[in-house]
Design a protein around this motif. Sequence first.
Motif, short mmCIF file in Angstrom:
data_model
loop_
_atom_site.label_atom_id
_atom_site.label_comp_id
_atom_site.label_asym_id
_atom_site.label_seq_id
_atom_site.Cartn_x
_atom_site.Cartn_y
_atom_site.Cartn_z
N GLU A 330 0.83 -1.20 0.00
CA GLU A 330 0.00 0.00 0.00
C GLU A 330 0.86 1.25 0.00
OE1 GLU A 330 -4.07 -1.21 2.34
OE2 GLU A 330 -2.23 -1.05 3.52
N PHE A 331 1.91 1.24 0.81
CA PHE A 331 2.80 2.41 0.86
C PHE A 331 3.48 2.63 -0.49
CE2 PHE A 331 7.17 3.99 1.40
CZ PHE A 331 6.86 5.29 1.78
N GLY A 332 4.00 1.55 -1.08
CA GLY A 332 4.66 1.68 -2.36
C GLY A 332 3.75 2.22 -3.44
N LEU A 333 2.49 1.80 -3.42
CA LEU A 333 1.53 2.28 -4.42
C LEU A 333 1.15 3.74 -4.17
CD1 LEU A 333 -0.74 -0.87 -4.86
CD2 LEU A 333 1.04 -0.02 -6.41
N LEU A 334 1.13 4.17 -2.91
CA LEU A 334 0.92 5.59 -2.62
C LEU A 334 2.04 6.42 -3.20
CD1 LEU A 334 -0.36 5.75 1.09
CD2 LEU A 334 -1.64 6.28 -0.99
N TRP A 335 3.27 5.93 -3.02
CA TRP A 335 4.44 6.63 -3.58
C TRP A 335 4.34 6.66 -5.10
CZ3 TRP A 335 8.42 5.97 -6.94
CH2 TRP A 335 9.49 6.86 -6.84
N ARG A 336 3.96 5.54 -5.70
CA ARG A 336 3.84 5.43 -7.16
C ARG A 336 2.77 6.37 -7.70
NH1 ARG A 336 0.78 1.46 -10.33
NH2 ARG A 336 1.75 1.15 -12.38
N LYS A 337 1.70 6.55 -6.91
CA LYS A 337 0.63 7.46 -7.31
C LYS A 337 1.13 8.91 -7.33
CE LYS A 337 -3.99 8.98 -5.83
NZ LYS A 337 -5.04 8.83 -4.78
N HIS A 338 1.98 9.25 -6.36
CA HIS A 338 2.48 10.62 -6.25
C HIS A 338 3.63 10.89 -7.22
CE1 HIS A 338 3.26 14.45 -4.16
NE2 HIS A 338 4.54 14.19 -4.39
N TYR A 339 4.55 9.96 -7.32
CA TYR A 339 5.73 10.12 -8.19
C TYR A 339 5.57 9.26 -9.44
CZ TYR A 339 8.35 12.46 -4.45
OH TYR A 339 8.77 13.33 -3.49
N LYS A 340 5.46 9.91 -10.57
CA LYS A 340 5.36 9.19 -11.84
C LYS A 340 6.74 8.88 -12.43
CE LYS A 340 0.94 9.57 -11.47
NZ LYS A 340 0.17 8.41 -10.98
N SER A 341 7.74 9.56 -11.90
CA SER A 341 9.13 9.34 -12.31
C SER A 341 10.00 9.60 -11.09
CB SER A 341 9.52 10.27 -13.46
OG SER A 341 9.46 11.62 -13.04
N ASN A 342 11.31 9.49 -11.24
CA ASN A 342 12.22 9.72 -10.12
C ASN A 342 12.50 11.21 -9.92
OD1 ASN A 342 12.59 7.04 -9.26
ND2 ASN A 342 14.10 6.67 -10.88
N SER A 343 11.46 11.96 -9.62
CA SER A 343 11.60 13.40 -9.41
C SER A 343 11.80 13.75 -7.93
CB SER A 343 10.37 14.13 -9.94
OG SER A 343 9.19 13.65 -9.32
N PHE A 344 12.10 12.74 -7.12
CA PHE A 344 12.27 12.94 -5.68
C PHE A 344 13.55 13.72 -5.36
CE2 PHE A 344 14.15 8.82 -6.85
CZ PHE A 344 15.44 8.97 -6.36
N ASN A 345 13.57 14.30 -4.18
CA ASN A 345 14.75 15.00 -3.67
C ASN A 345 14.76 14.78 -2.16
OD1 ASN A 345 16.92 16.67 -3.14
ND2 ASN A 345 15.74 18.56 -3.32
N TYR A 346 15.36 13.67 -1.73
CA TYR A 346 15.35 13.30 -0.32
C TYR A 346 16.53 13.93 0.42
CZ TYR A 346 12.35 9.50 -2.09
OH TYR A 346 11.36 8.75 -2.70
N ARG A 347 16.25 14.37 1.64
CA ARG A 347 17.31 14.90 2.50
C ARG A 347 17.09 14.41 3.93
NH1 ARG A 347 15.99 20.88 1.64
NH2 ARG A 347 13.97 19.88 1.21
#
Length: 448
Positions: A330-347
């Motif tokens: 469920e968590f992975g699919l929530l992330w997939r719903k929000h991010y369609k590509s690797n546009s993340f910027n984690y800090r």
Amino acid sequence: MNFKIILRLMFLLLTSFSVAEAQDNKLKKATDLMGHRFLTFNTVIRVNQIEVSRNRNLGEDERALHTPARVIAFRNSLAEGFPGGKMTWSFSWLALNDTTSDYRKIRNLVVGYHYKYGDDVTFIPGAYFANAYNTTKQVNKDVHDALKIISRMVGNGYRPLSIVAGFMSAANQQYLAEKEGIHVCQGNIWSQFSIDNQDGDGAVVYPFYPSKEHFCKPSQNKKDFIDCVNLDGWSVDFLAGRREGFKDGFNSRMGVGPIETLGKYGNETGLKEMMHTTAIHFDKGFALNGFGWVTNCWELSLPYDPVSLKNWLKAIRKRWPDTKLITQGEFGLLWRKHYKSNSFNYRFVERGSGIGGSDANNEIRWFMNKDFRLALLKDWKNNTSEKVIDFTRYDLKAHEPKGMTRKWSLLGVINQKQSRPQDKPILIDSLSAGARAIIAARYKYLIK
């Protein structure tokens, strides 16, 4: 009909629509990625300690450690510690096929938990290290056949939302997404190196879409994109995680896992470290990234009182009452719903807990995006200069091993484990001009 009654019915009708709409909006808001803290929790049920293939085992026979009573106590602890929470159960090949009474009862119990709590029931190929002992083709076959068994076992057309794998190659994750229709895989164990039976350092610690070149590398474009959300195995203390295996007498896997915390330091100090690691993500990490995620794997065979699990979950709910305990799928699919590509910027920013390899005097900062990952370390108590301890570029070509081996890491210009002469920490200004330019494009304030 009385006019007042008509008005009353109209009012109730409008009110019911308003309530329903409010509930729908609340549900939609609750299932957004951003603005929430998420906890995912899974366990492994196996027969042998390391089932490297369908017919070959390493380690000890664990049948005596897997009993229906242990399963019941384990799930009750989670229910008491986090009412309404859901978890992920992963079965090894032998655990799915063992015909003894205990394993039949265990499978029935877990299926019941799926229908009672909404738990996910899935497969773990090779018990963590499938690609170290099996060909890509064999791993795909194991996944395919195991999923059929699980679907029959659970019934009603059930398919798991994710796979637990420890490590899983890019080719296998691509197969999982394209042929099996499963788009979430716990496919890397962040920072693992010189410990257990497989290495896999070099990835991003939060979810990402892997490249077809290497499961530790984020996809760079549509050509090398795999539509499978790659998840870490369990959250570790960043300062402990920078160490190589058990170097200097410390455990590089220390974080929220019970072996390195409760098993090493006892319930009180162990819980303190588990909460410290959780806070990295739910406090400062939440502020920096817009959401927080902590994940844990607690193997059913581990010799720890399930009450310790309940205490950790209760402590999380008390400190961060908005936390959502959902399945990793469920968590992975929530992330997939929000991010369609690797546009993340984690800090991330951490100051050590003072427990084990989490040095109280040190501060570490991590920066992770699809182009690179960068770690900076300093002694904040003595105000030393911040140095680069990891710089791994993802825009460069990468290759996975062609044969079966434990060495699956993606080591960059400088790697945090310091296993090579080139890994000696340096000032950021000592990096090449090209490296500094790449960093400056993302984080201009880091380059003078």
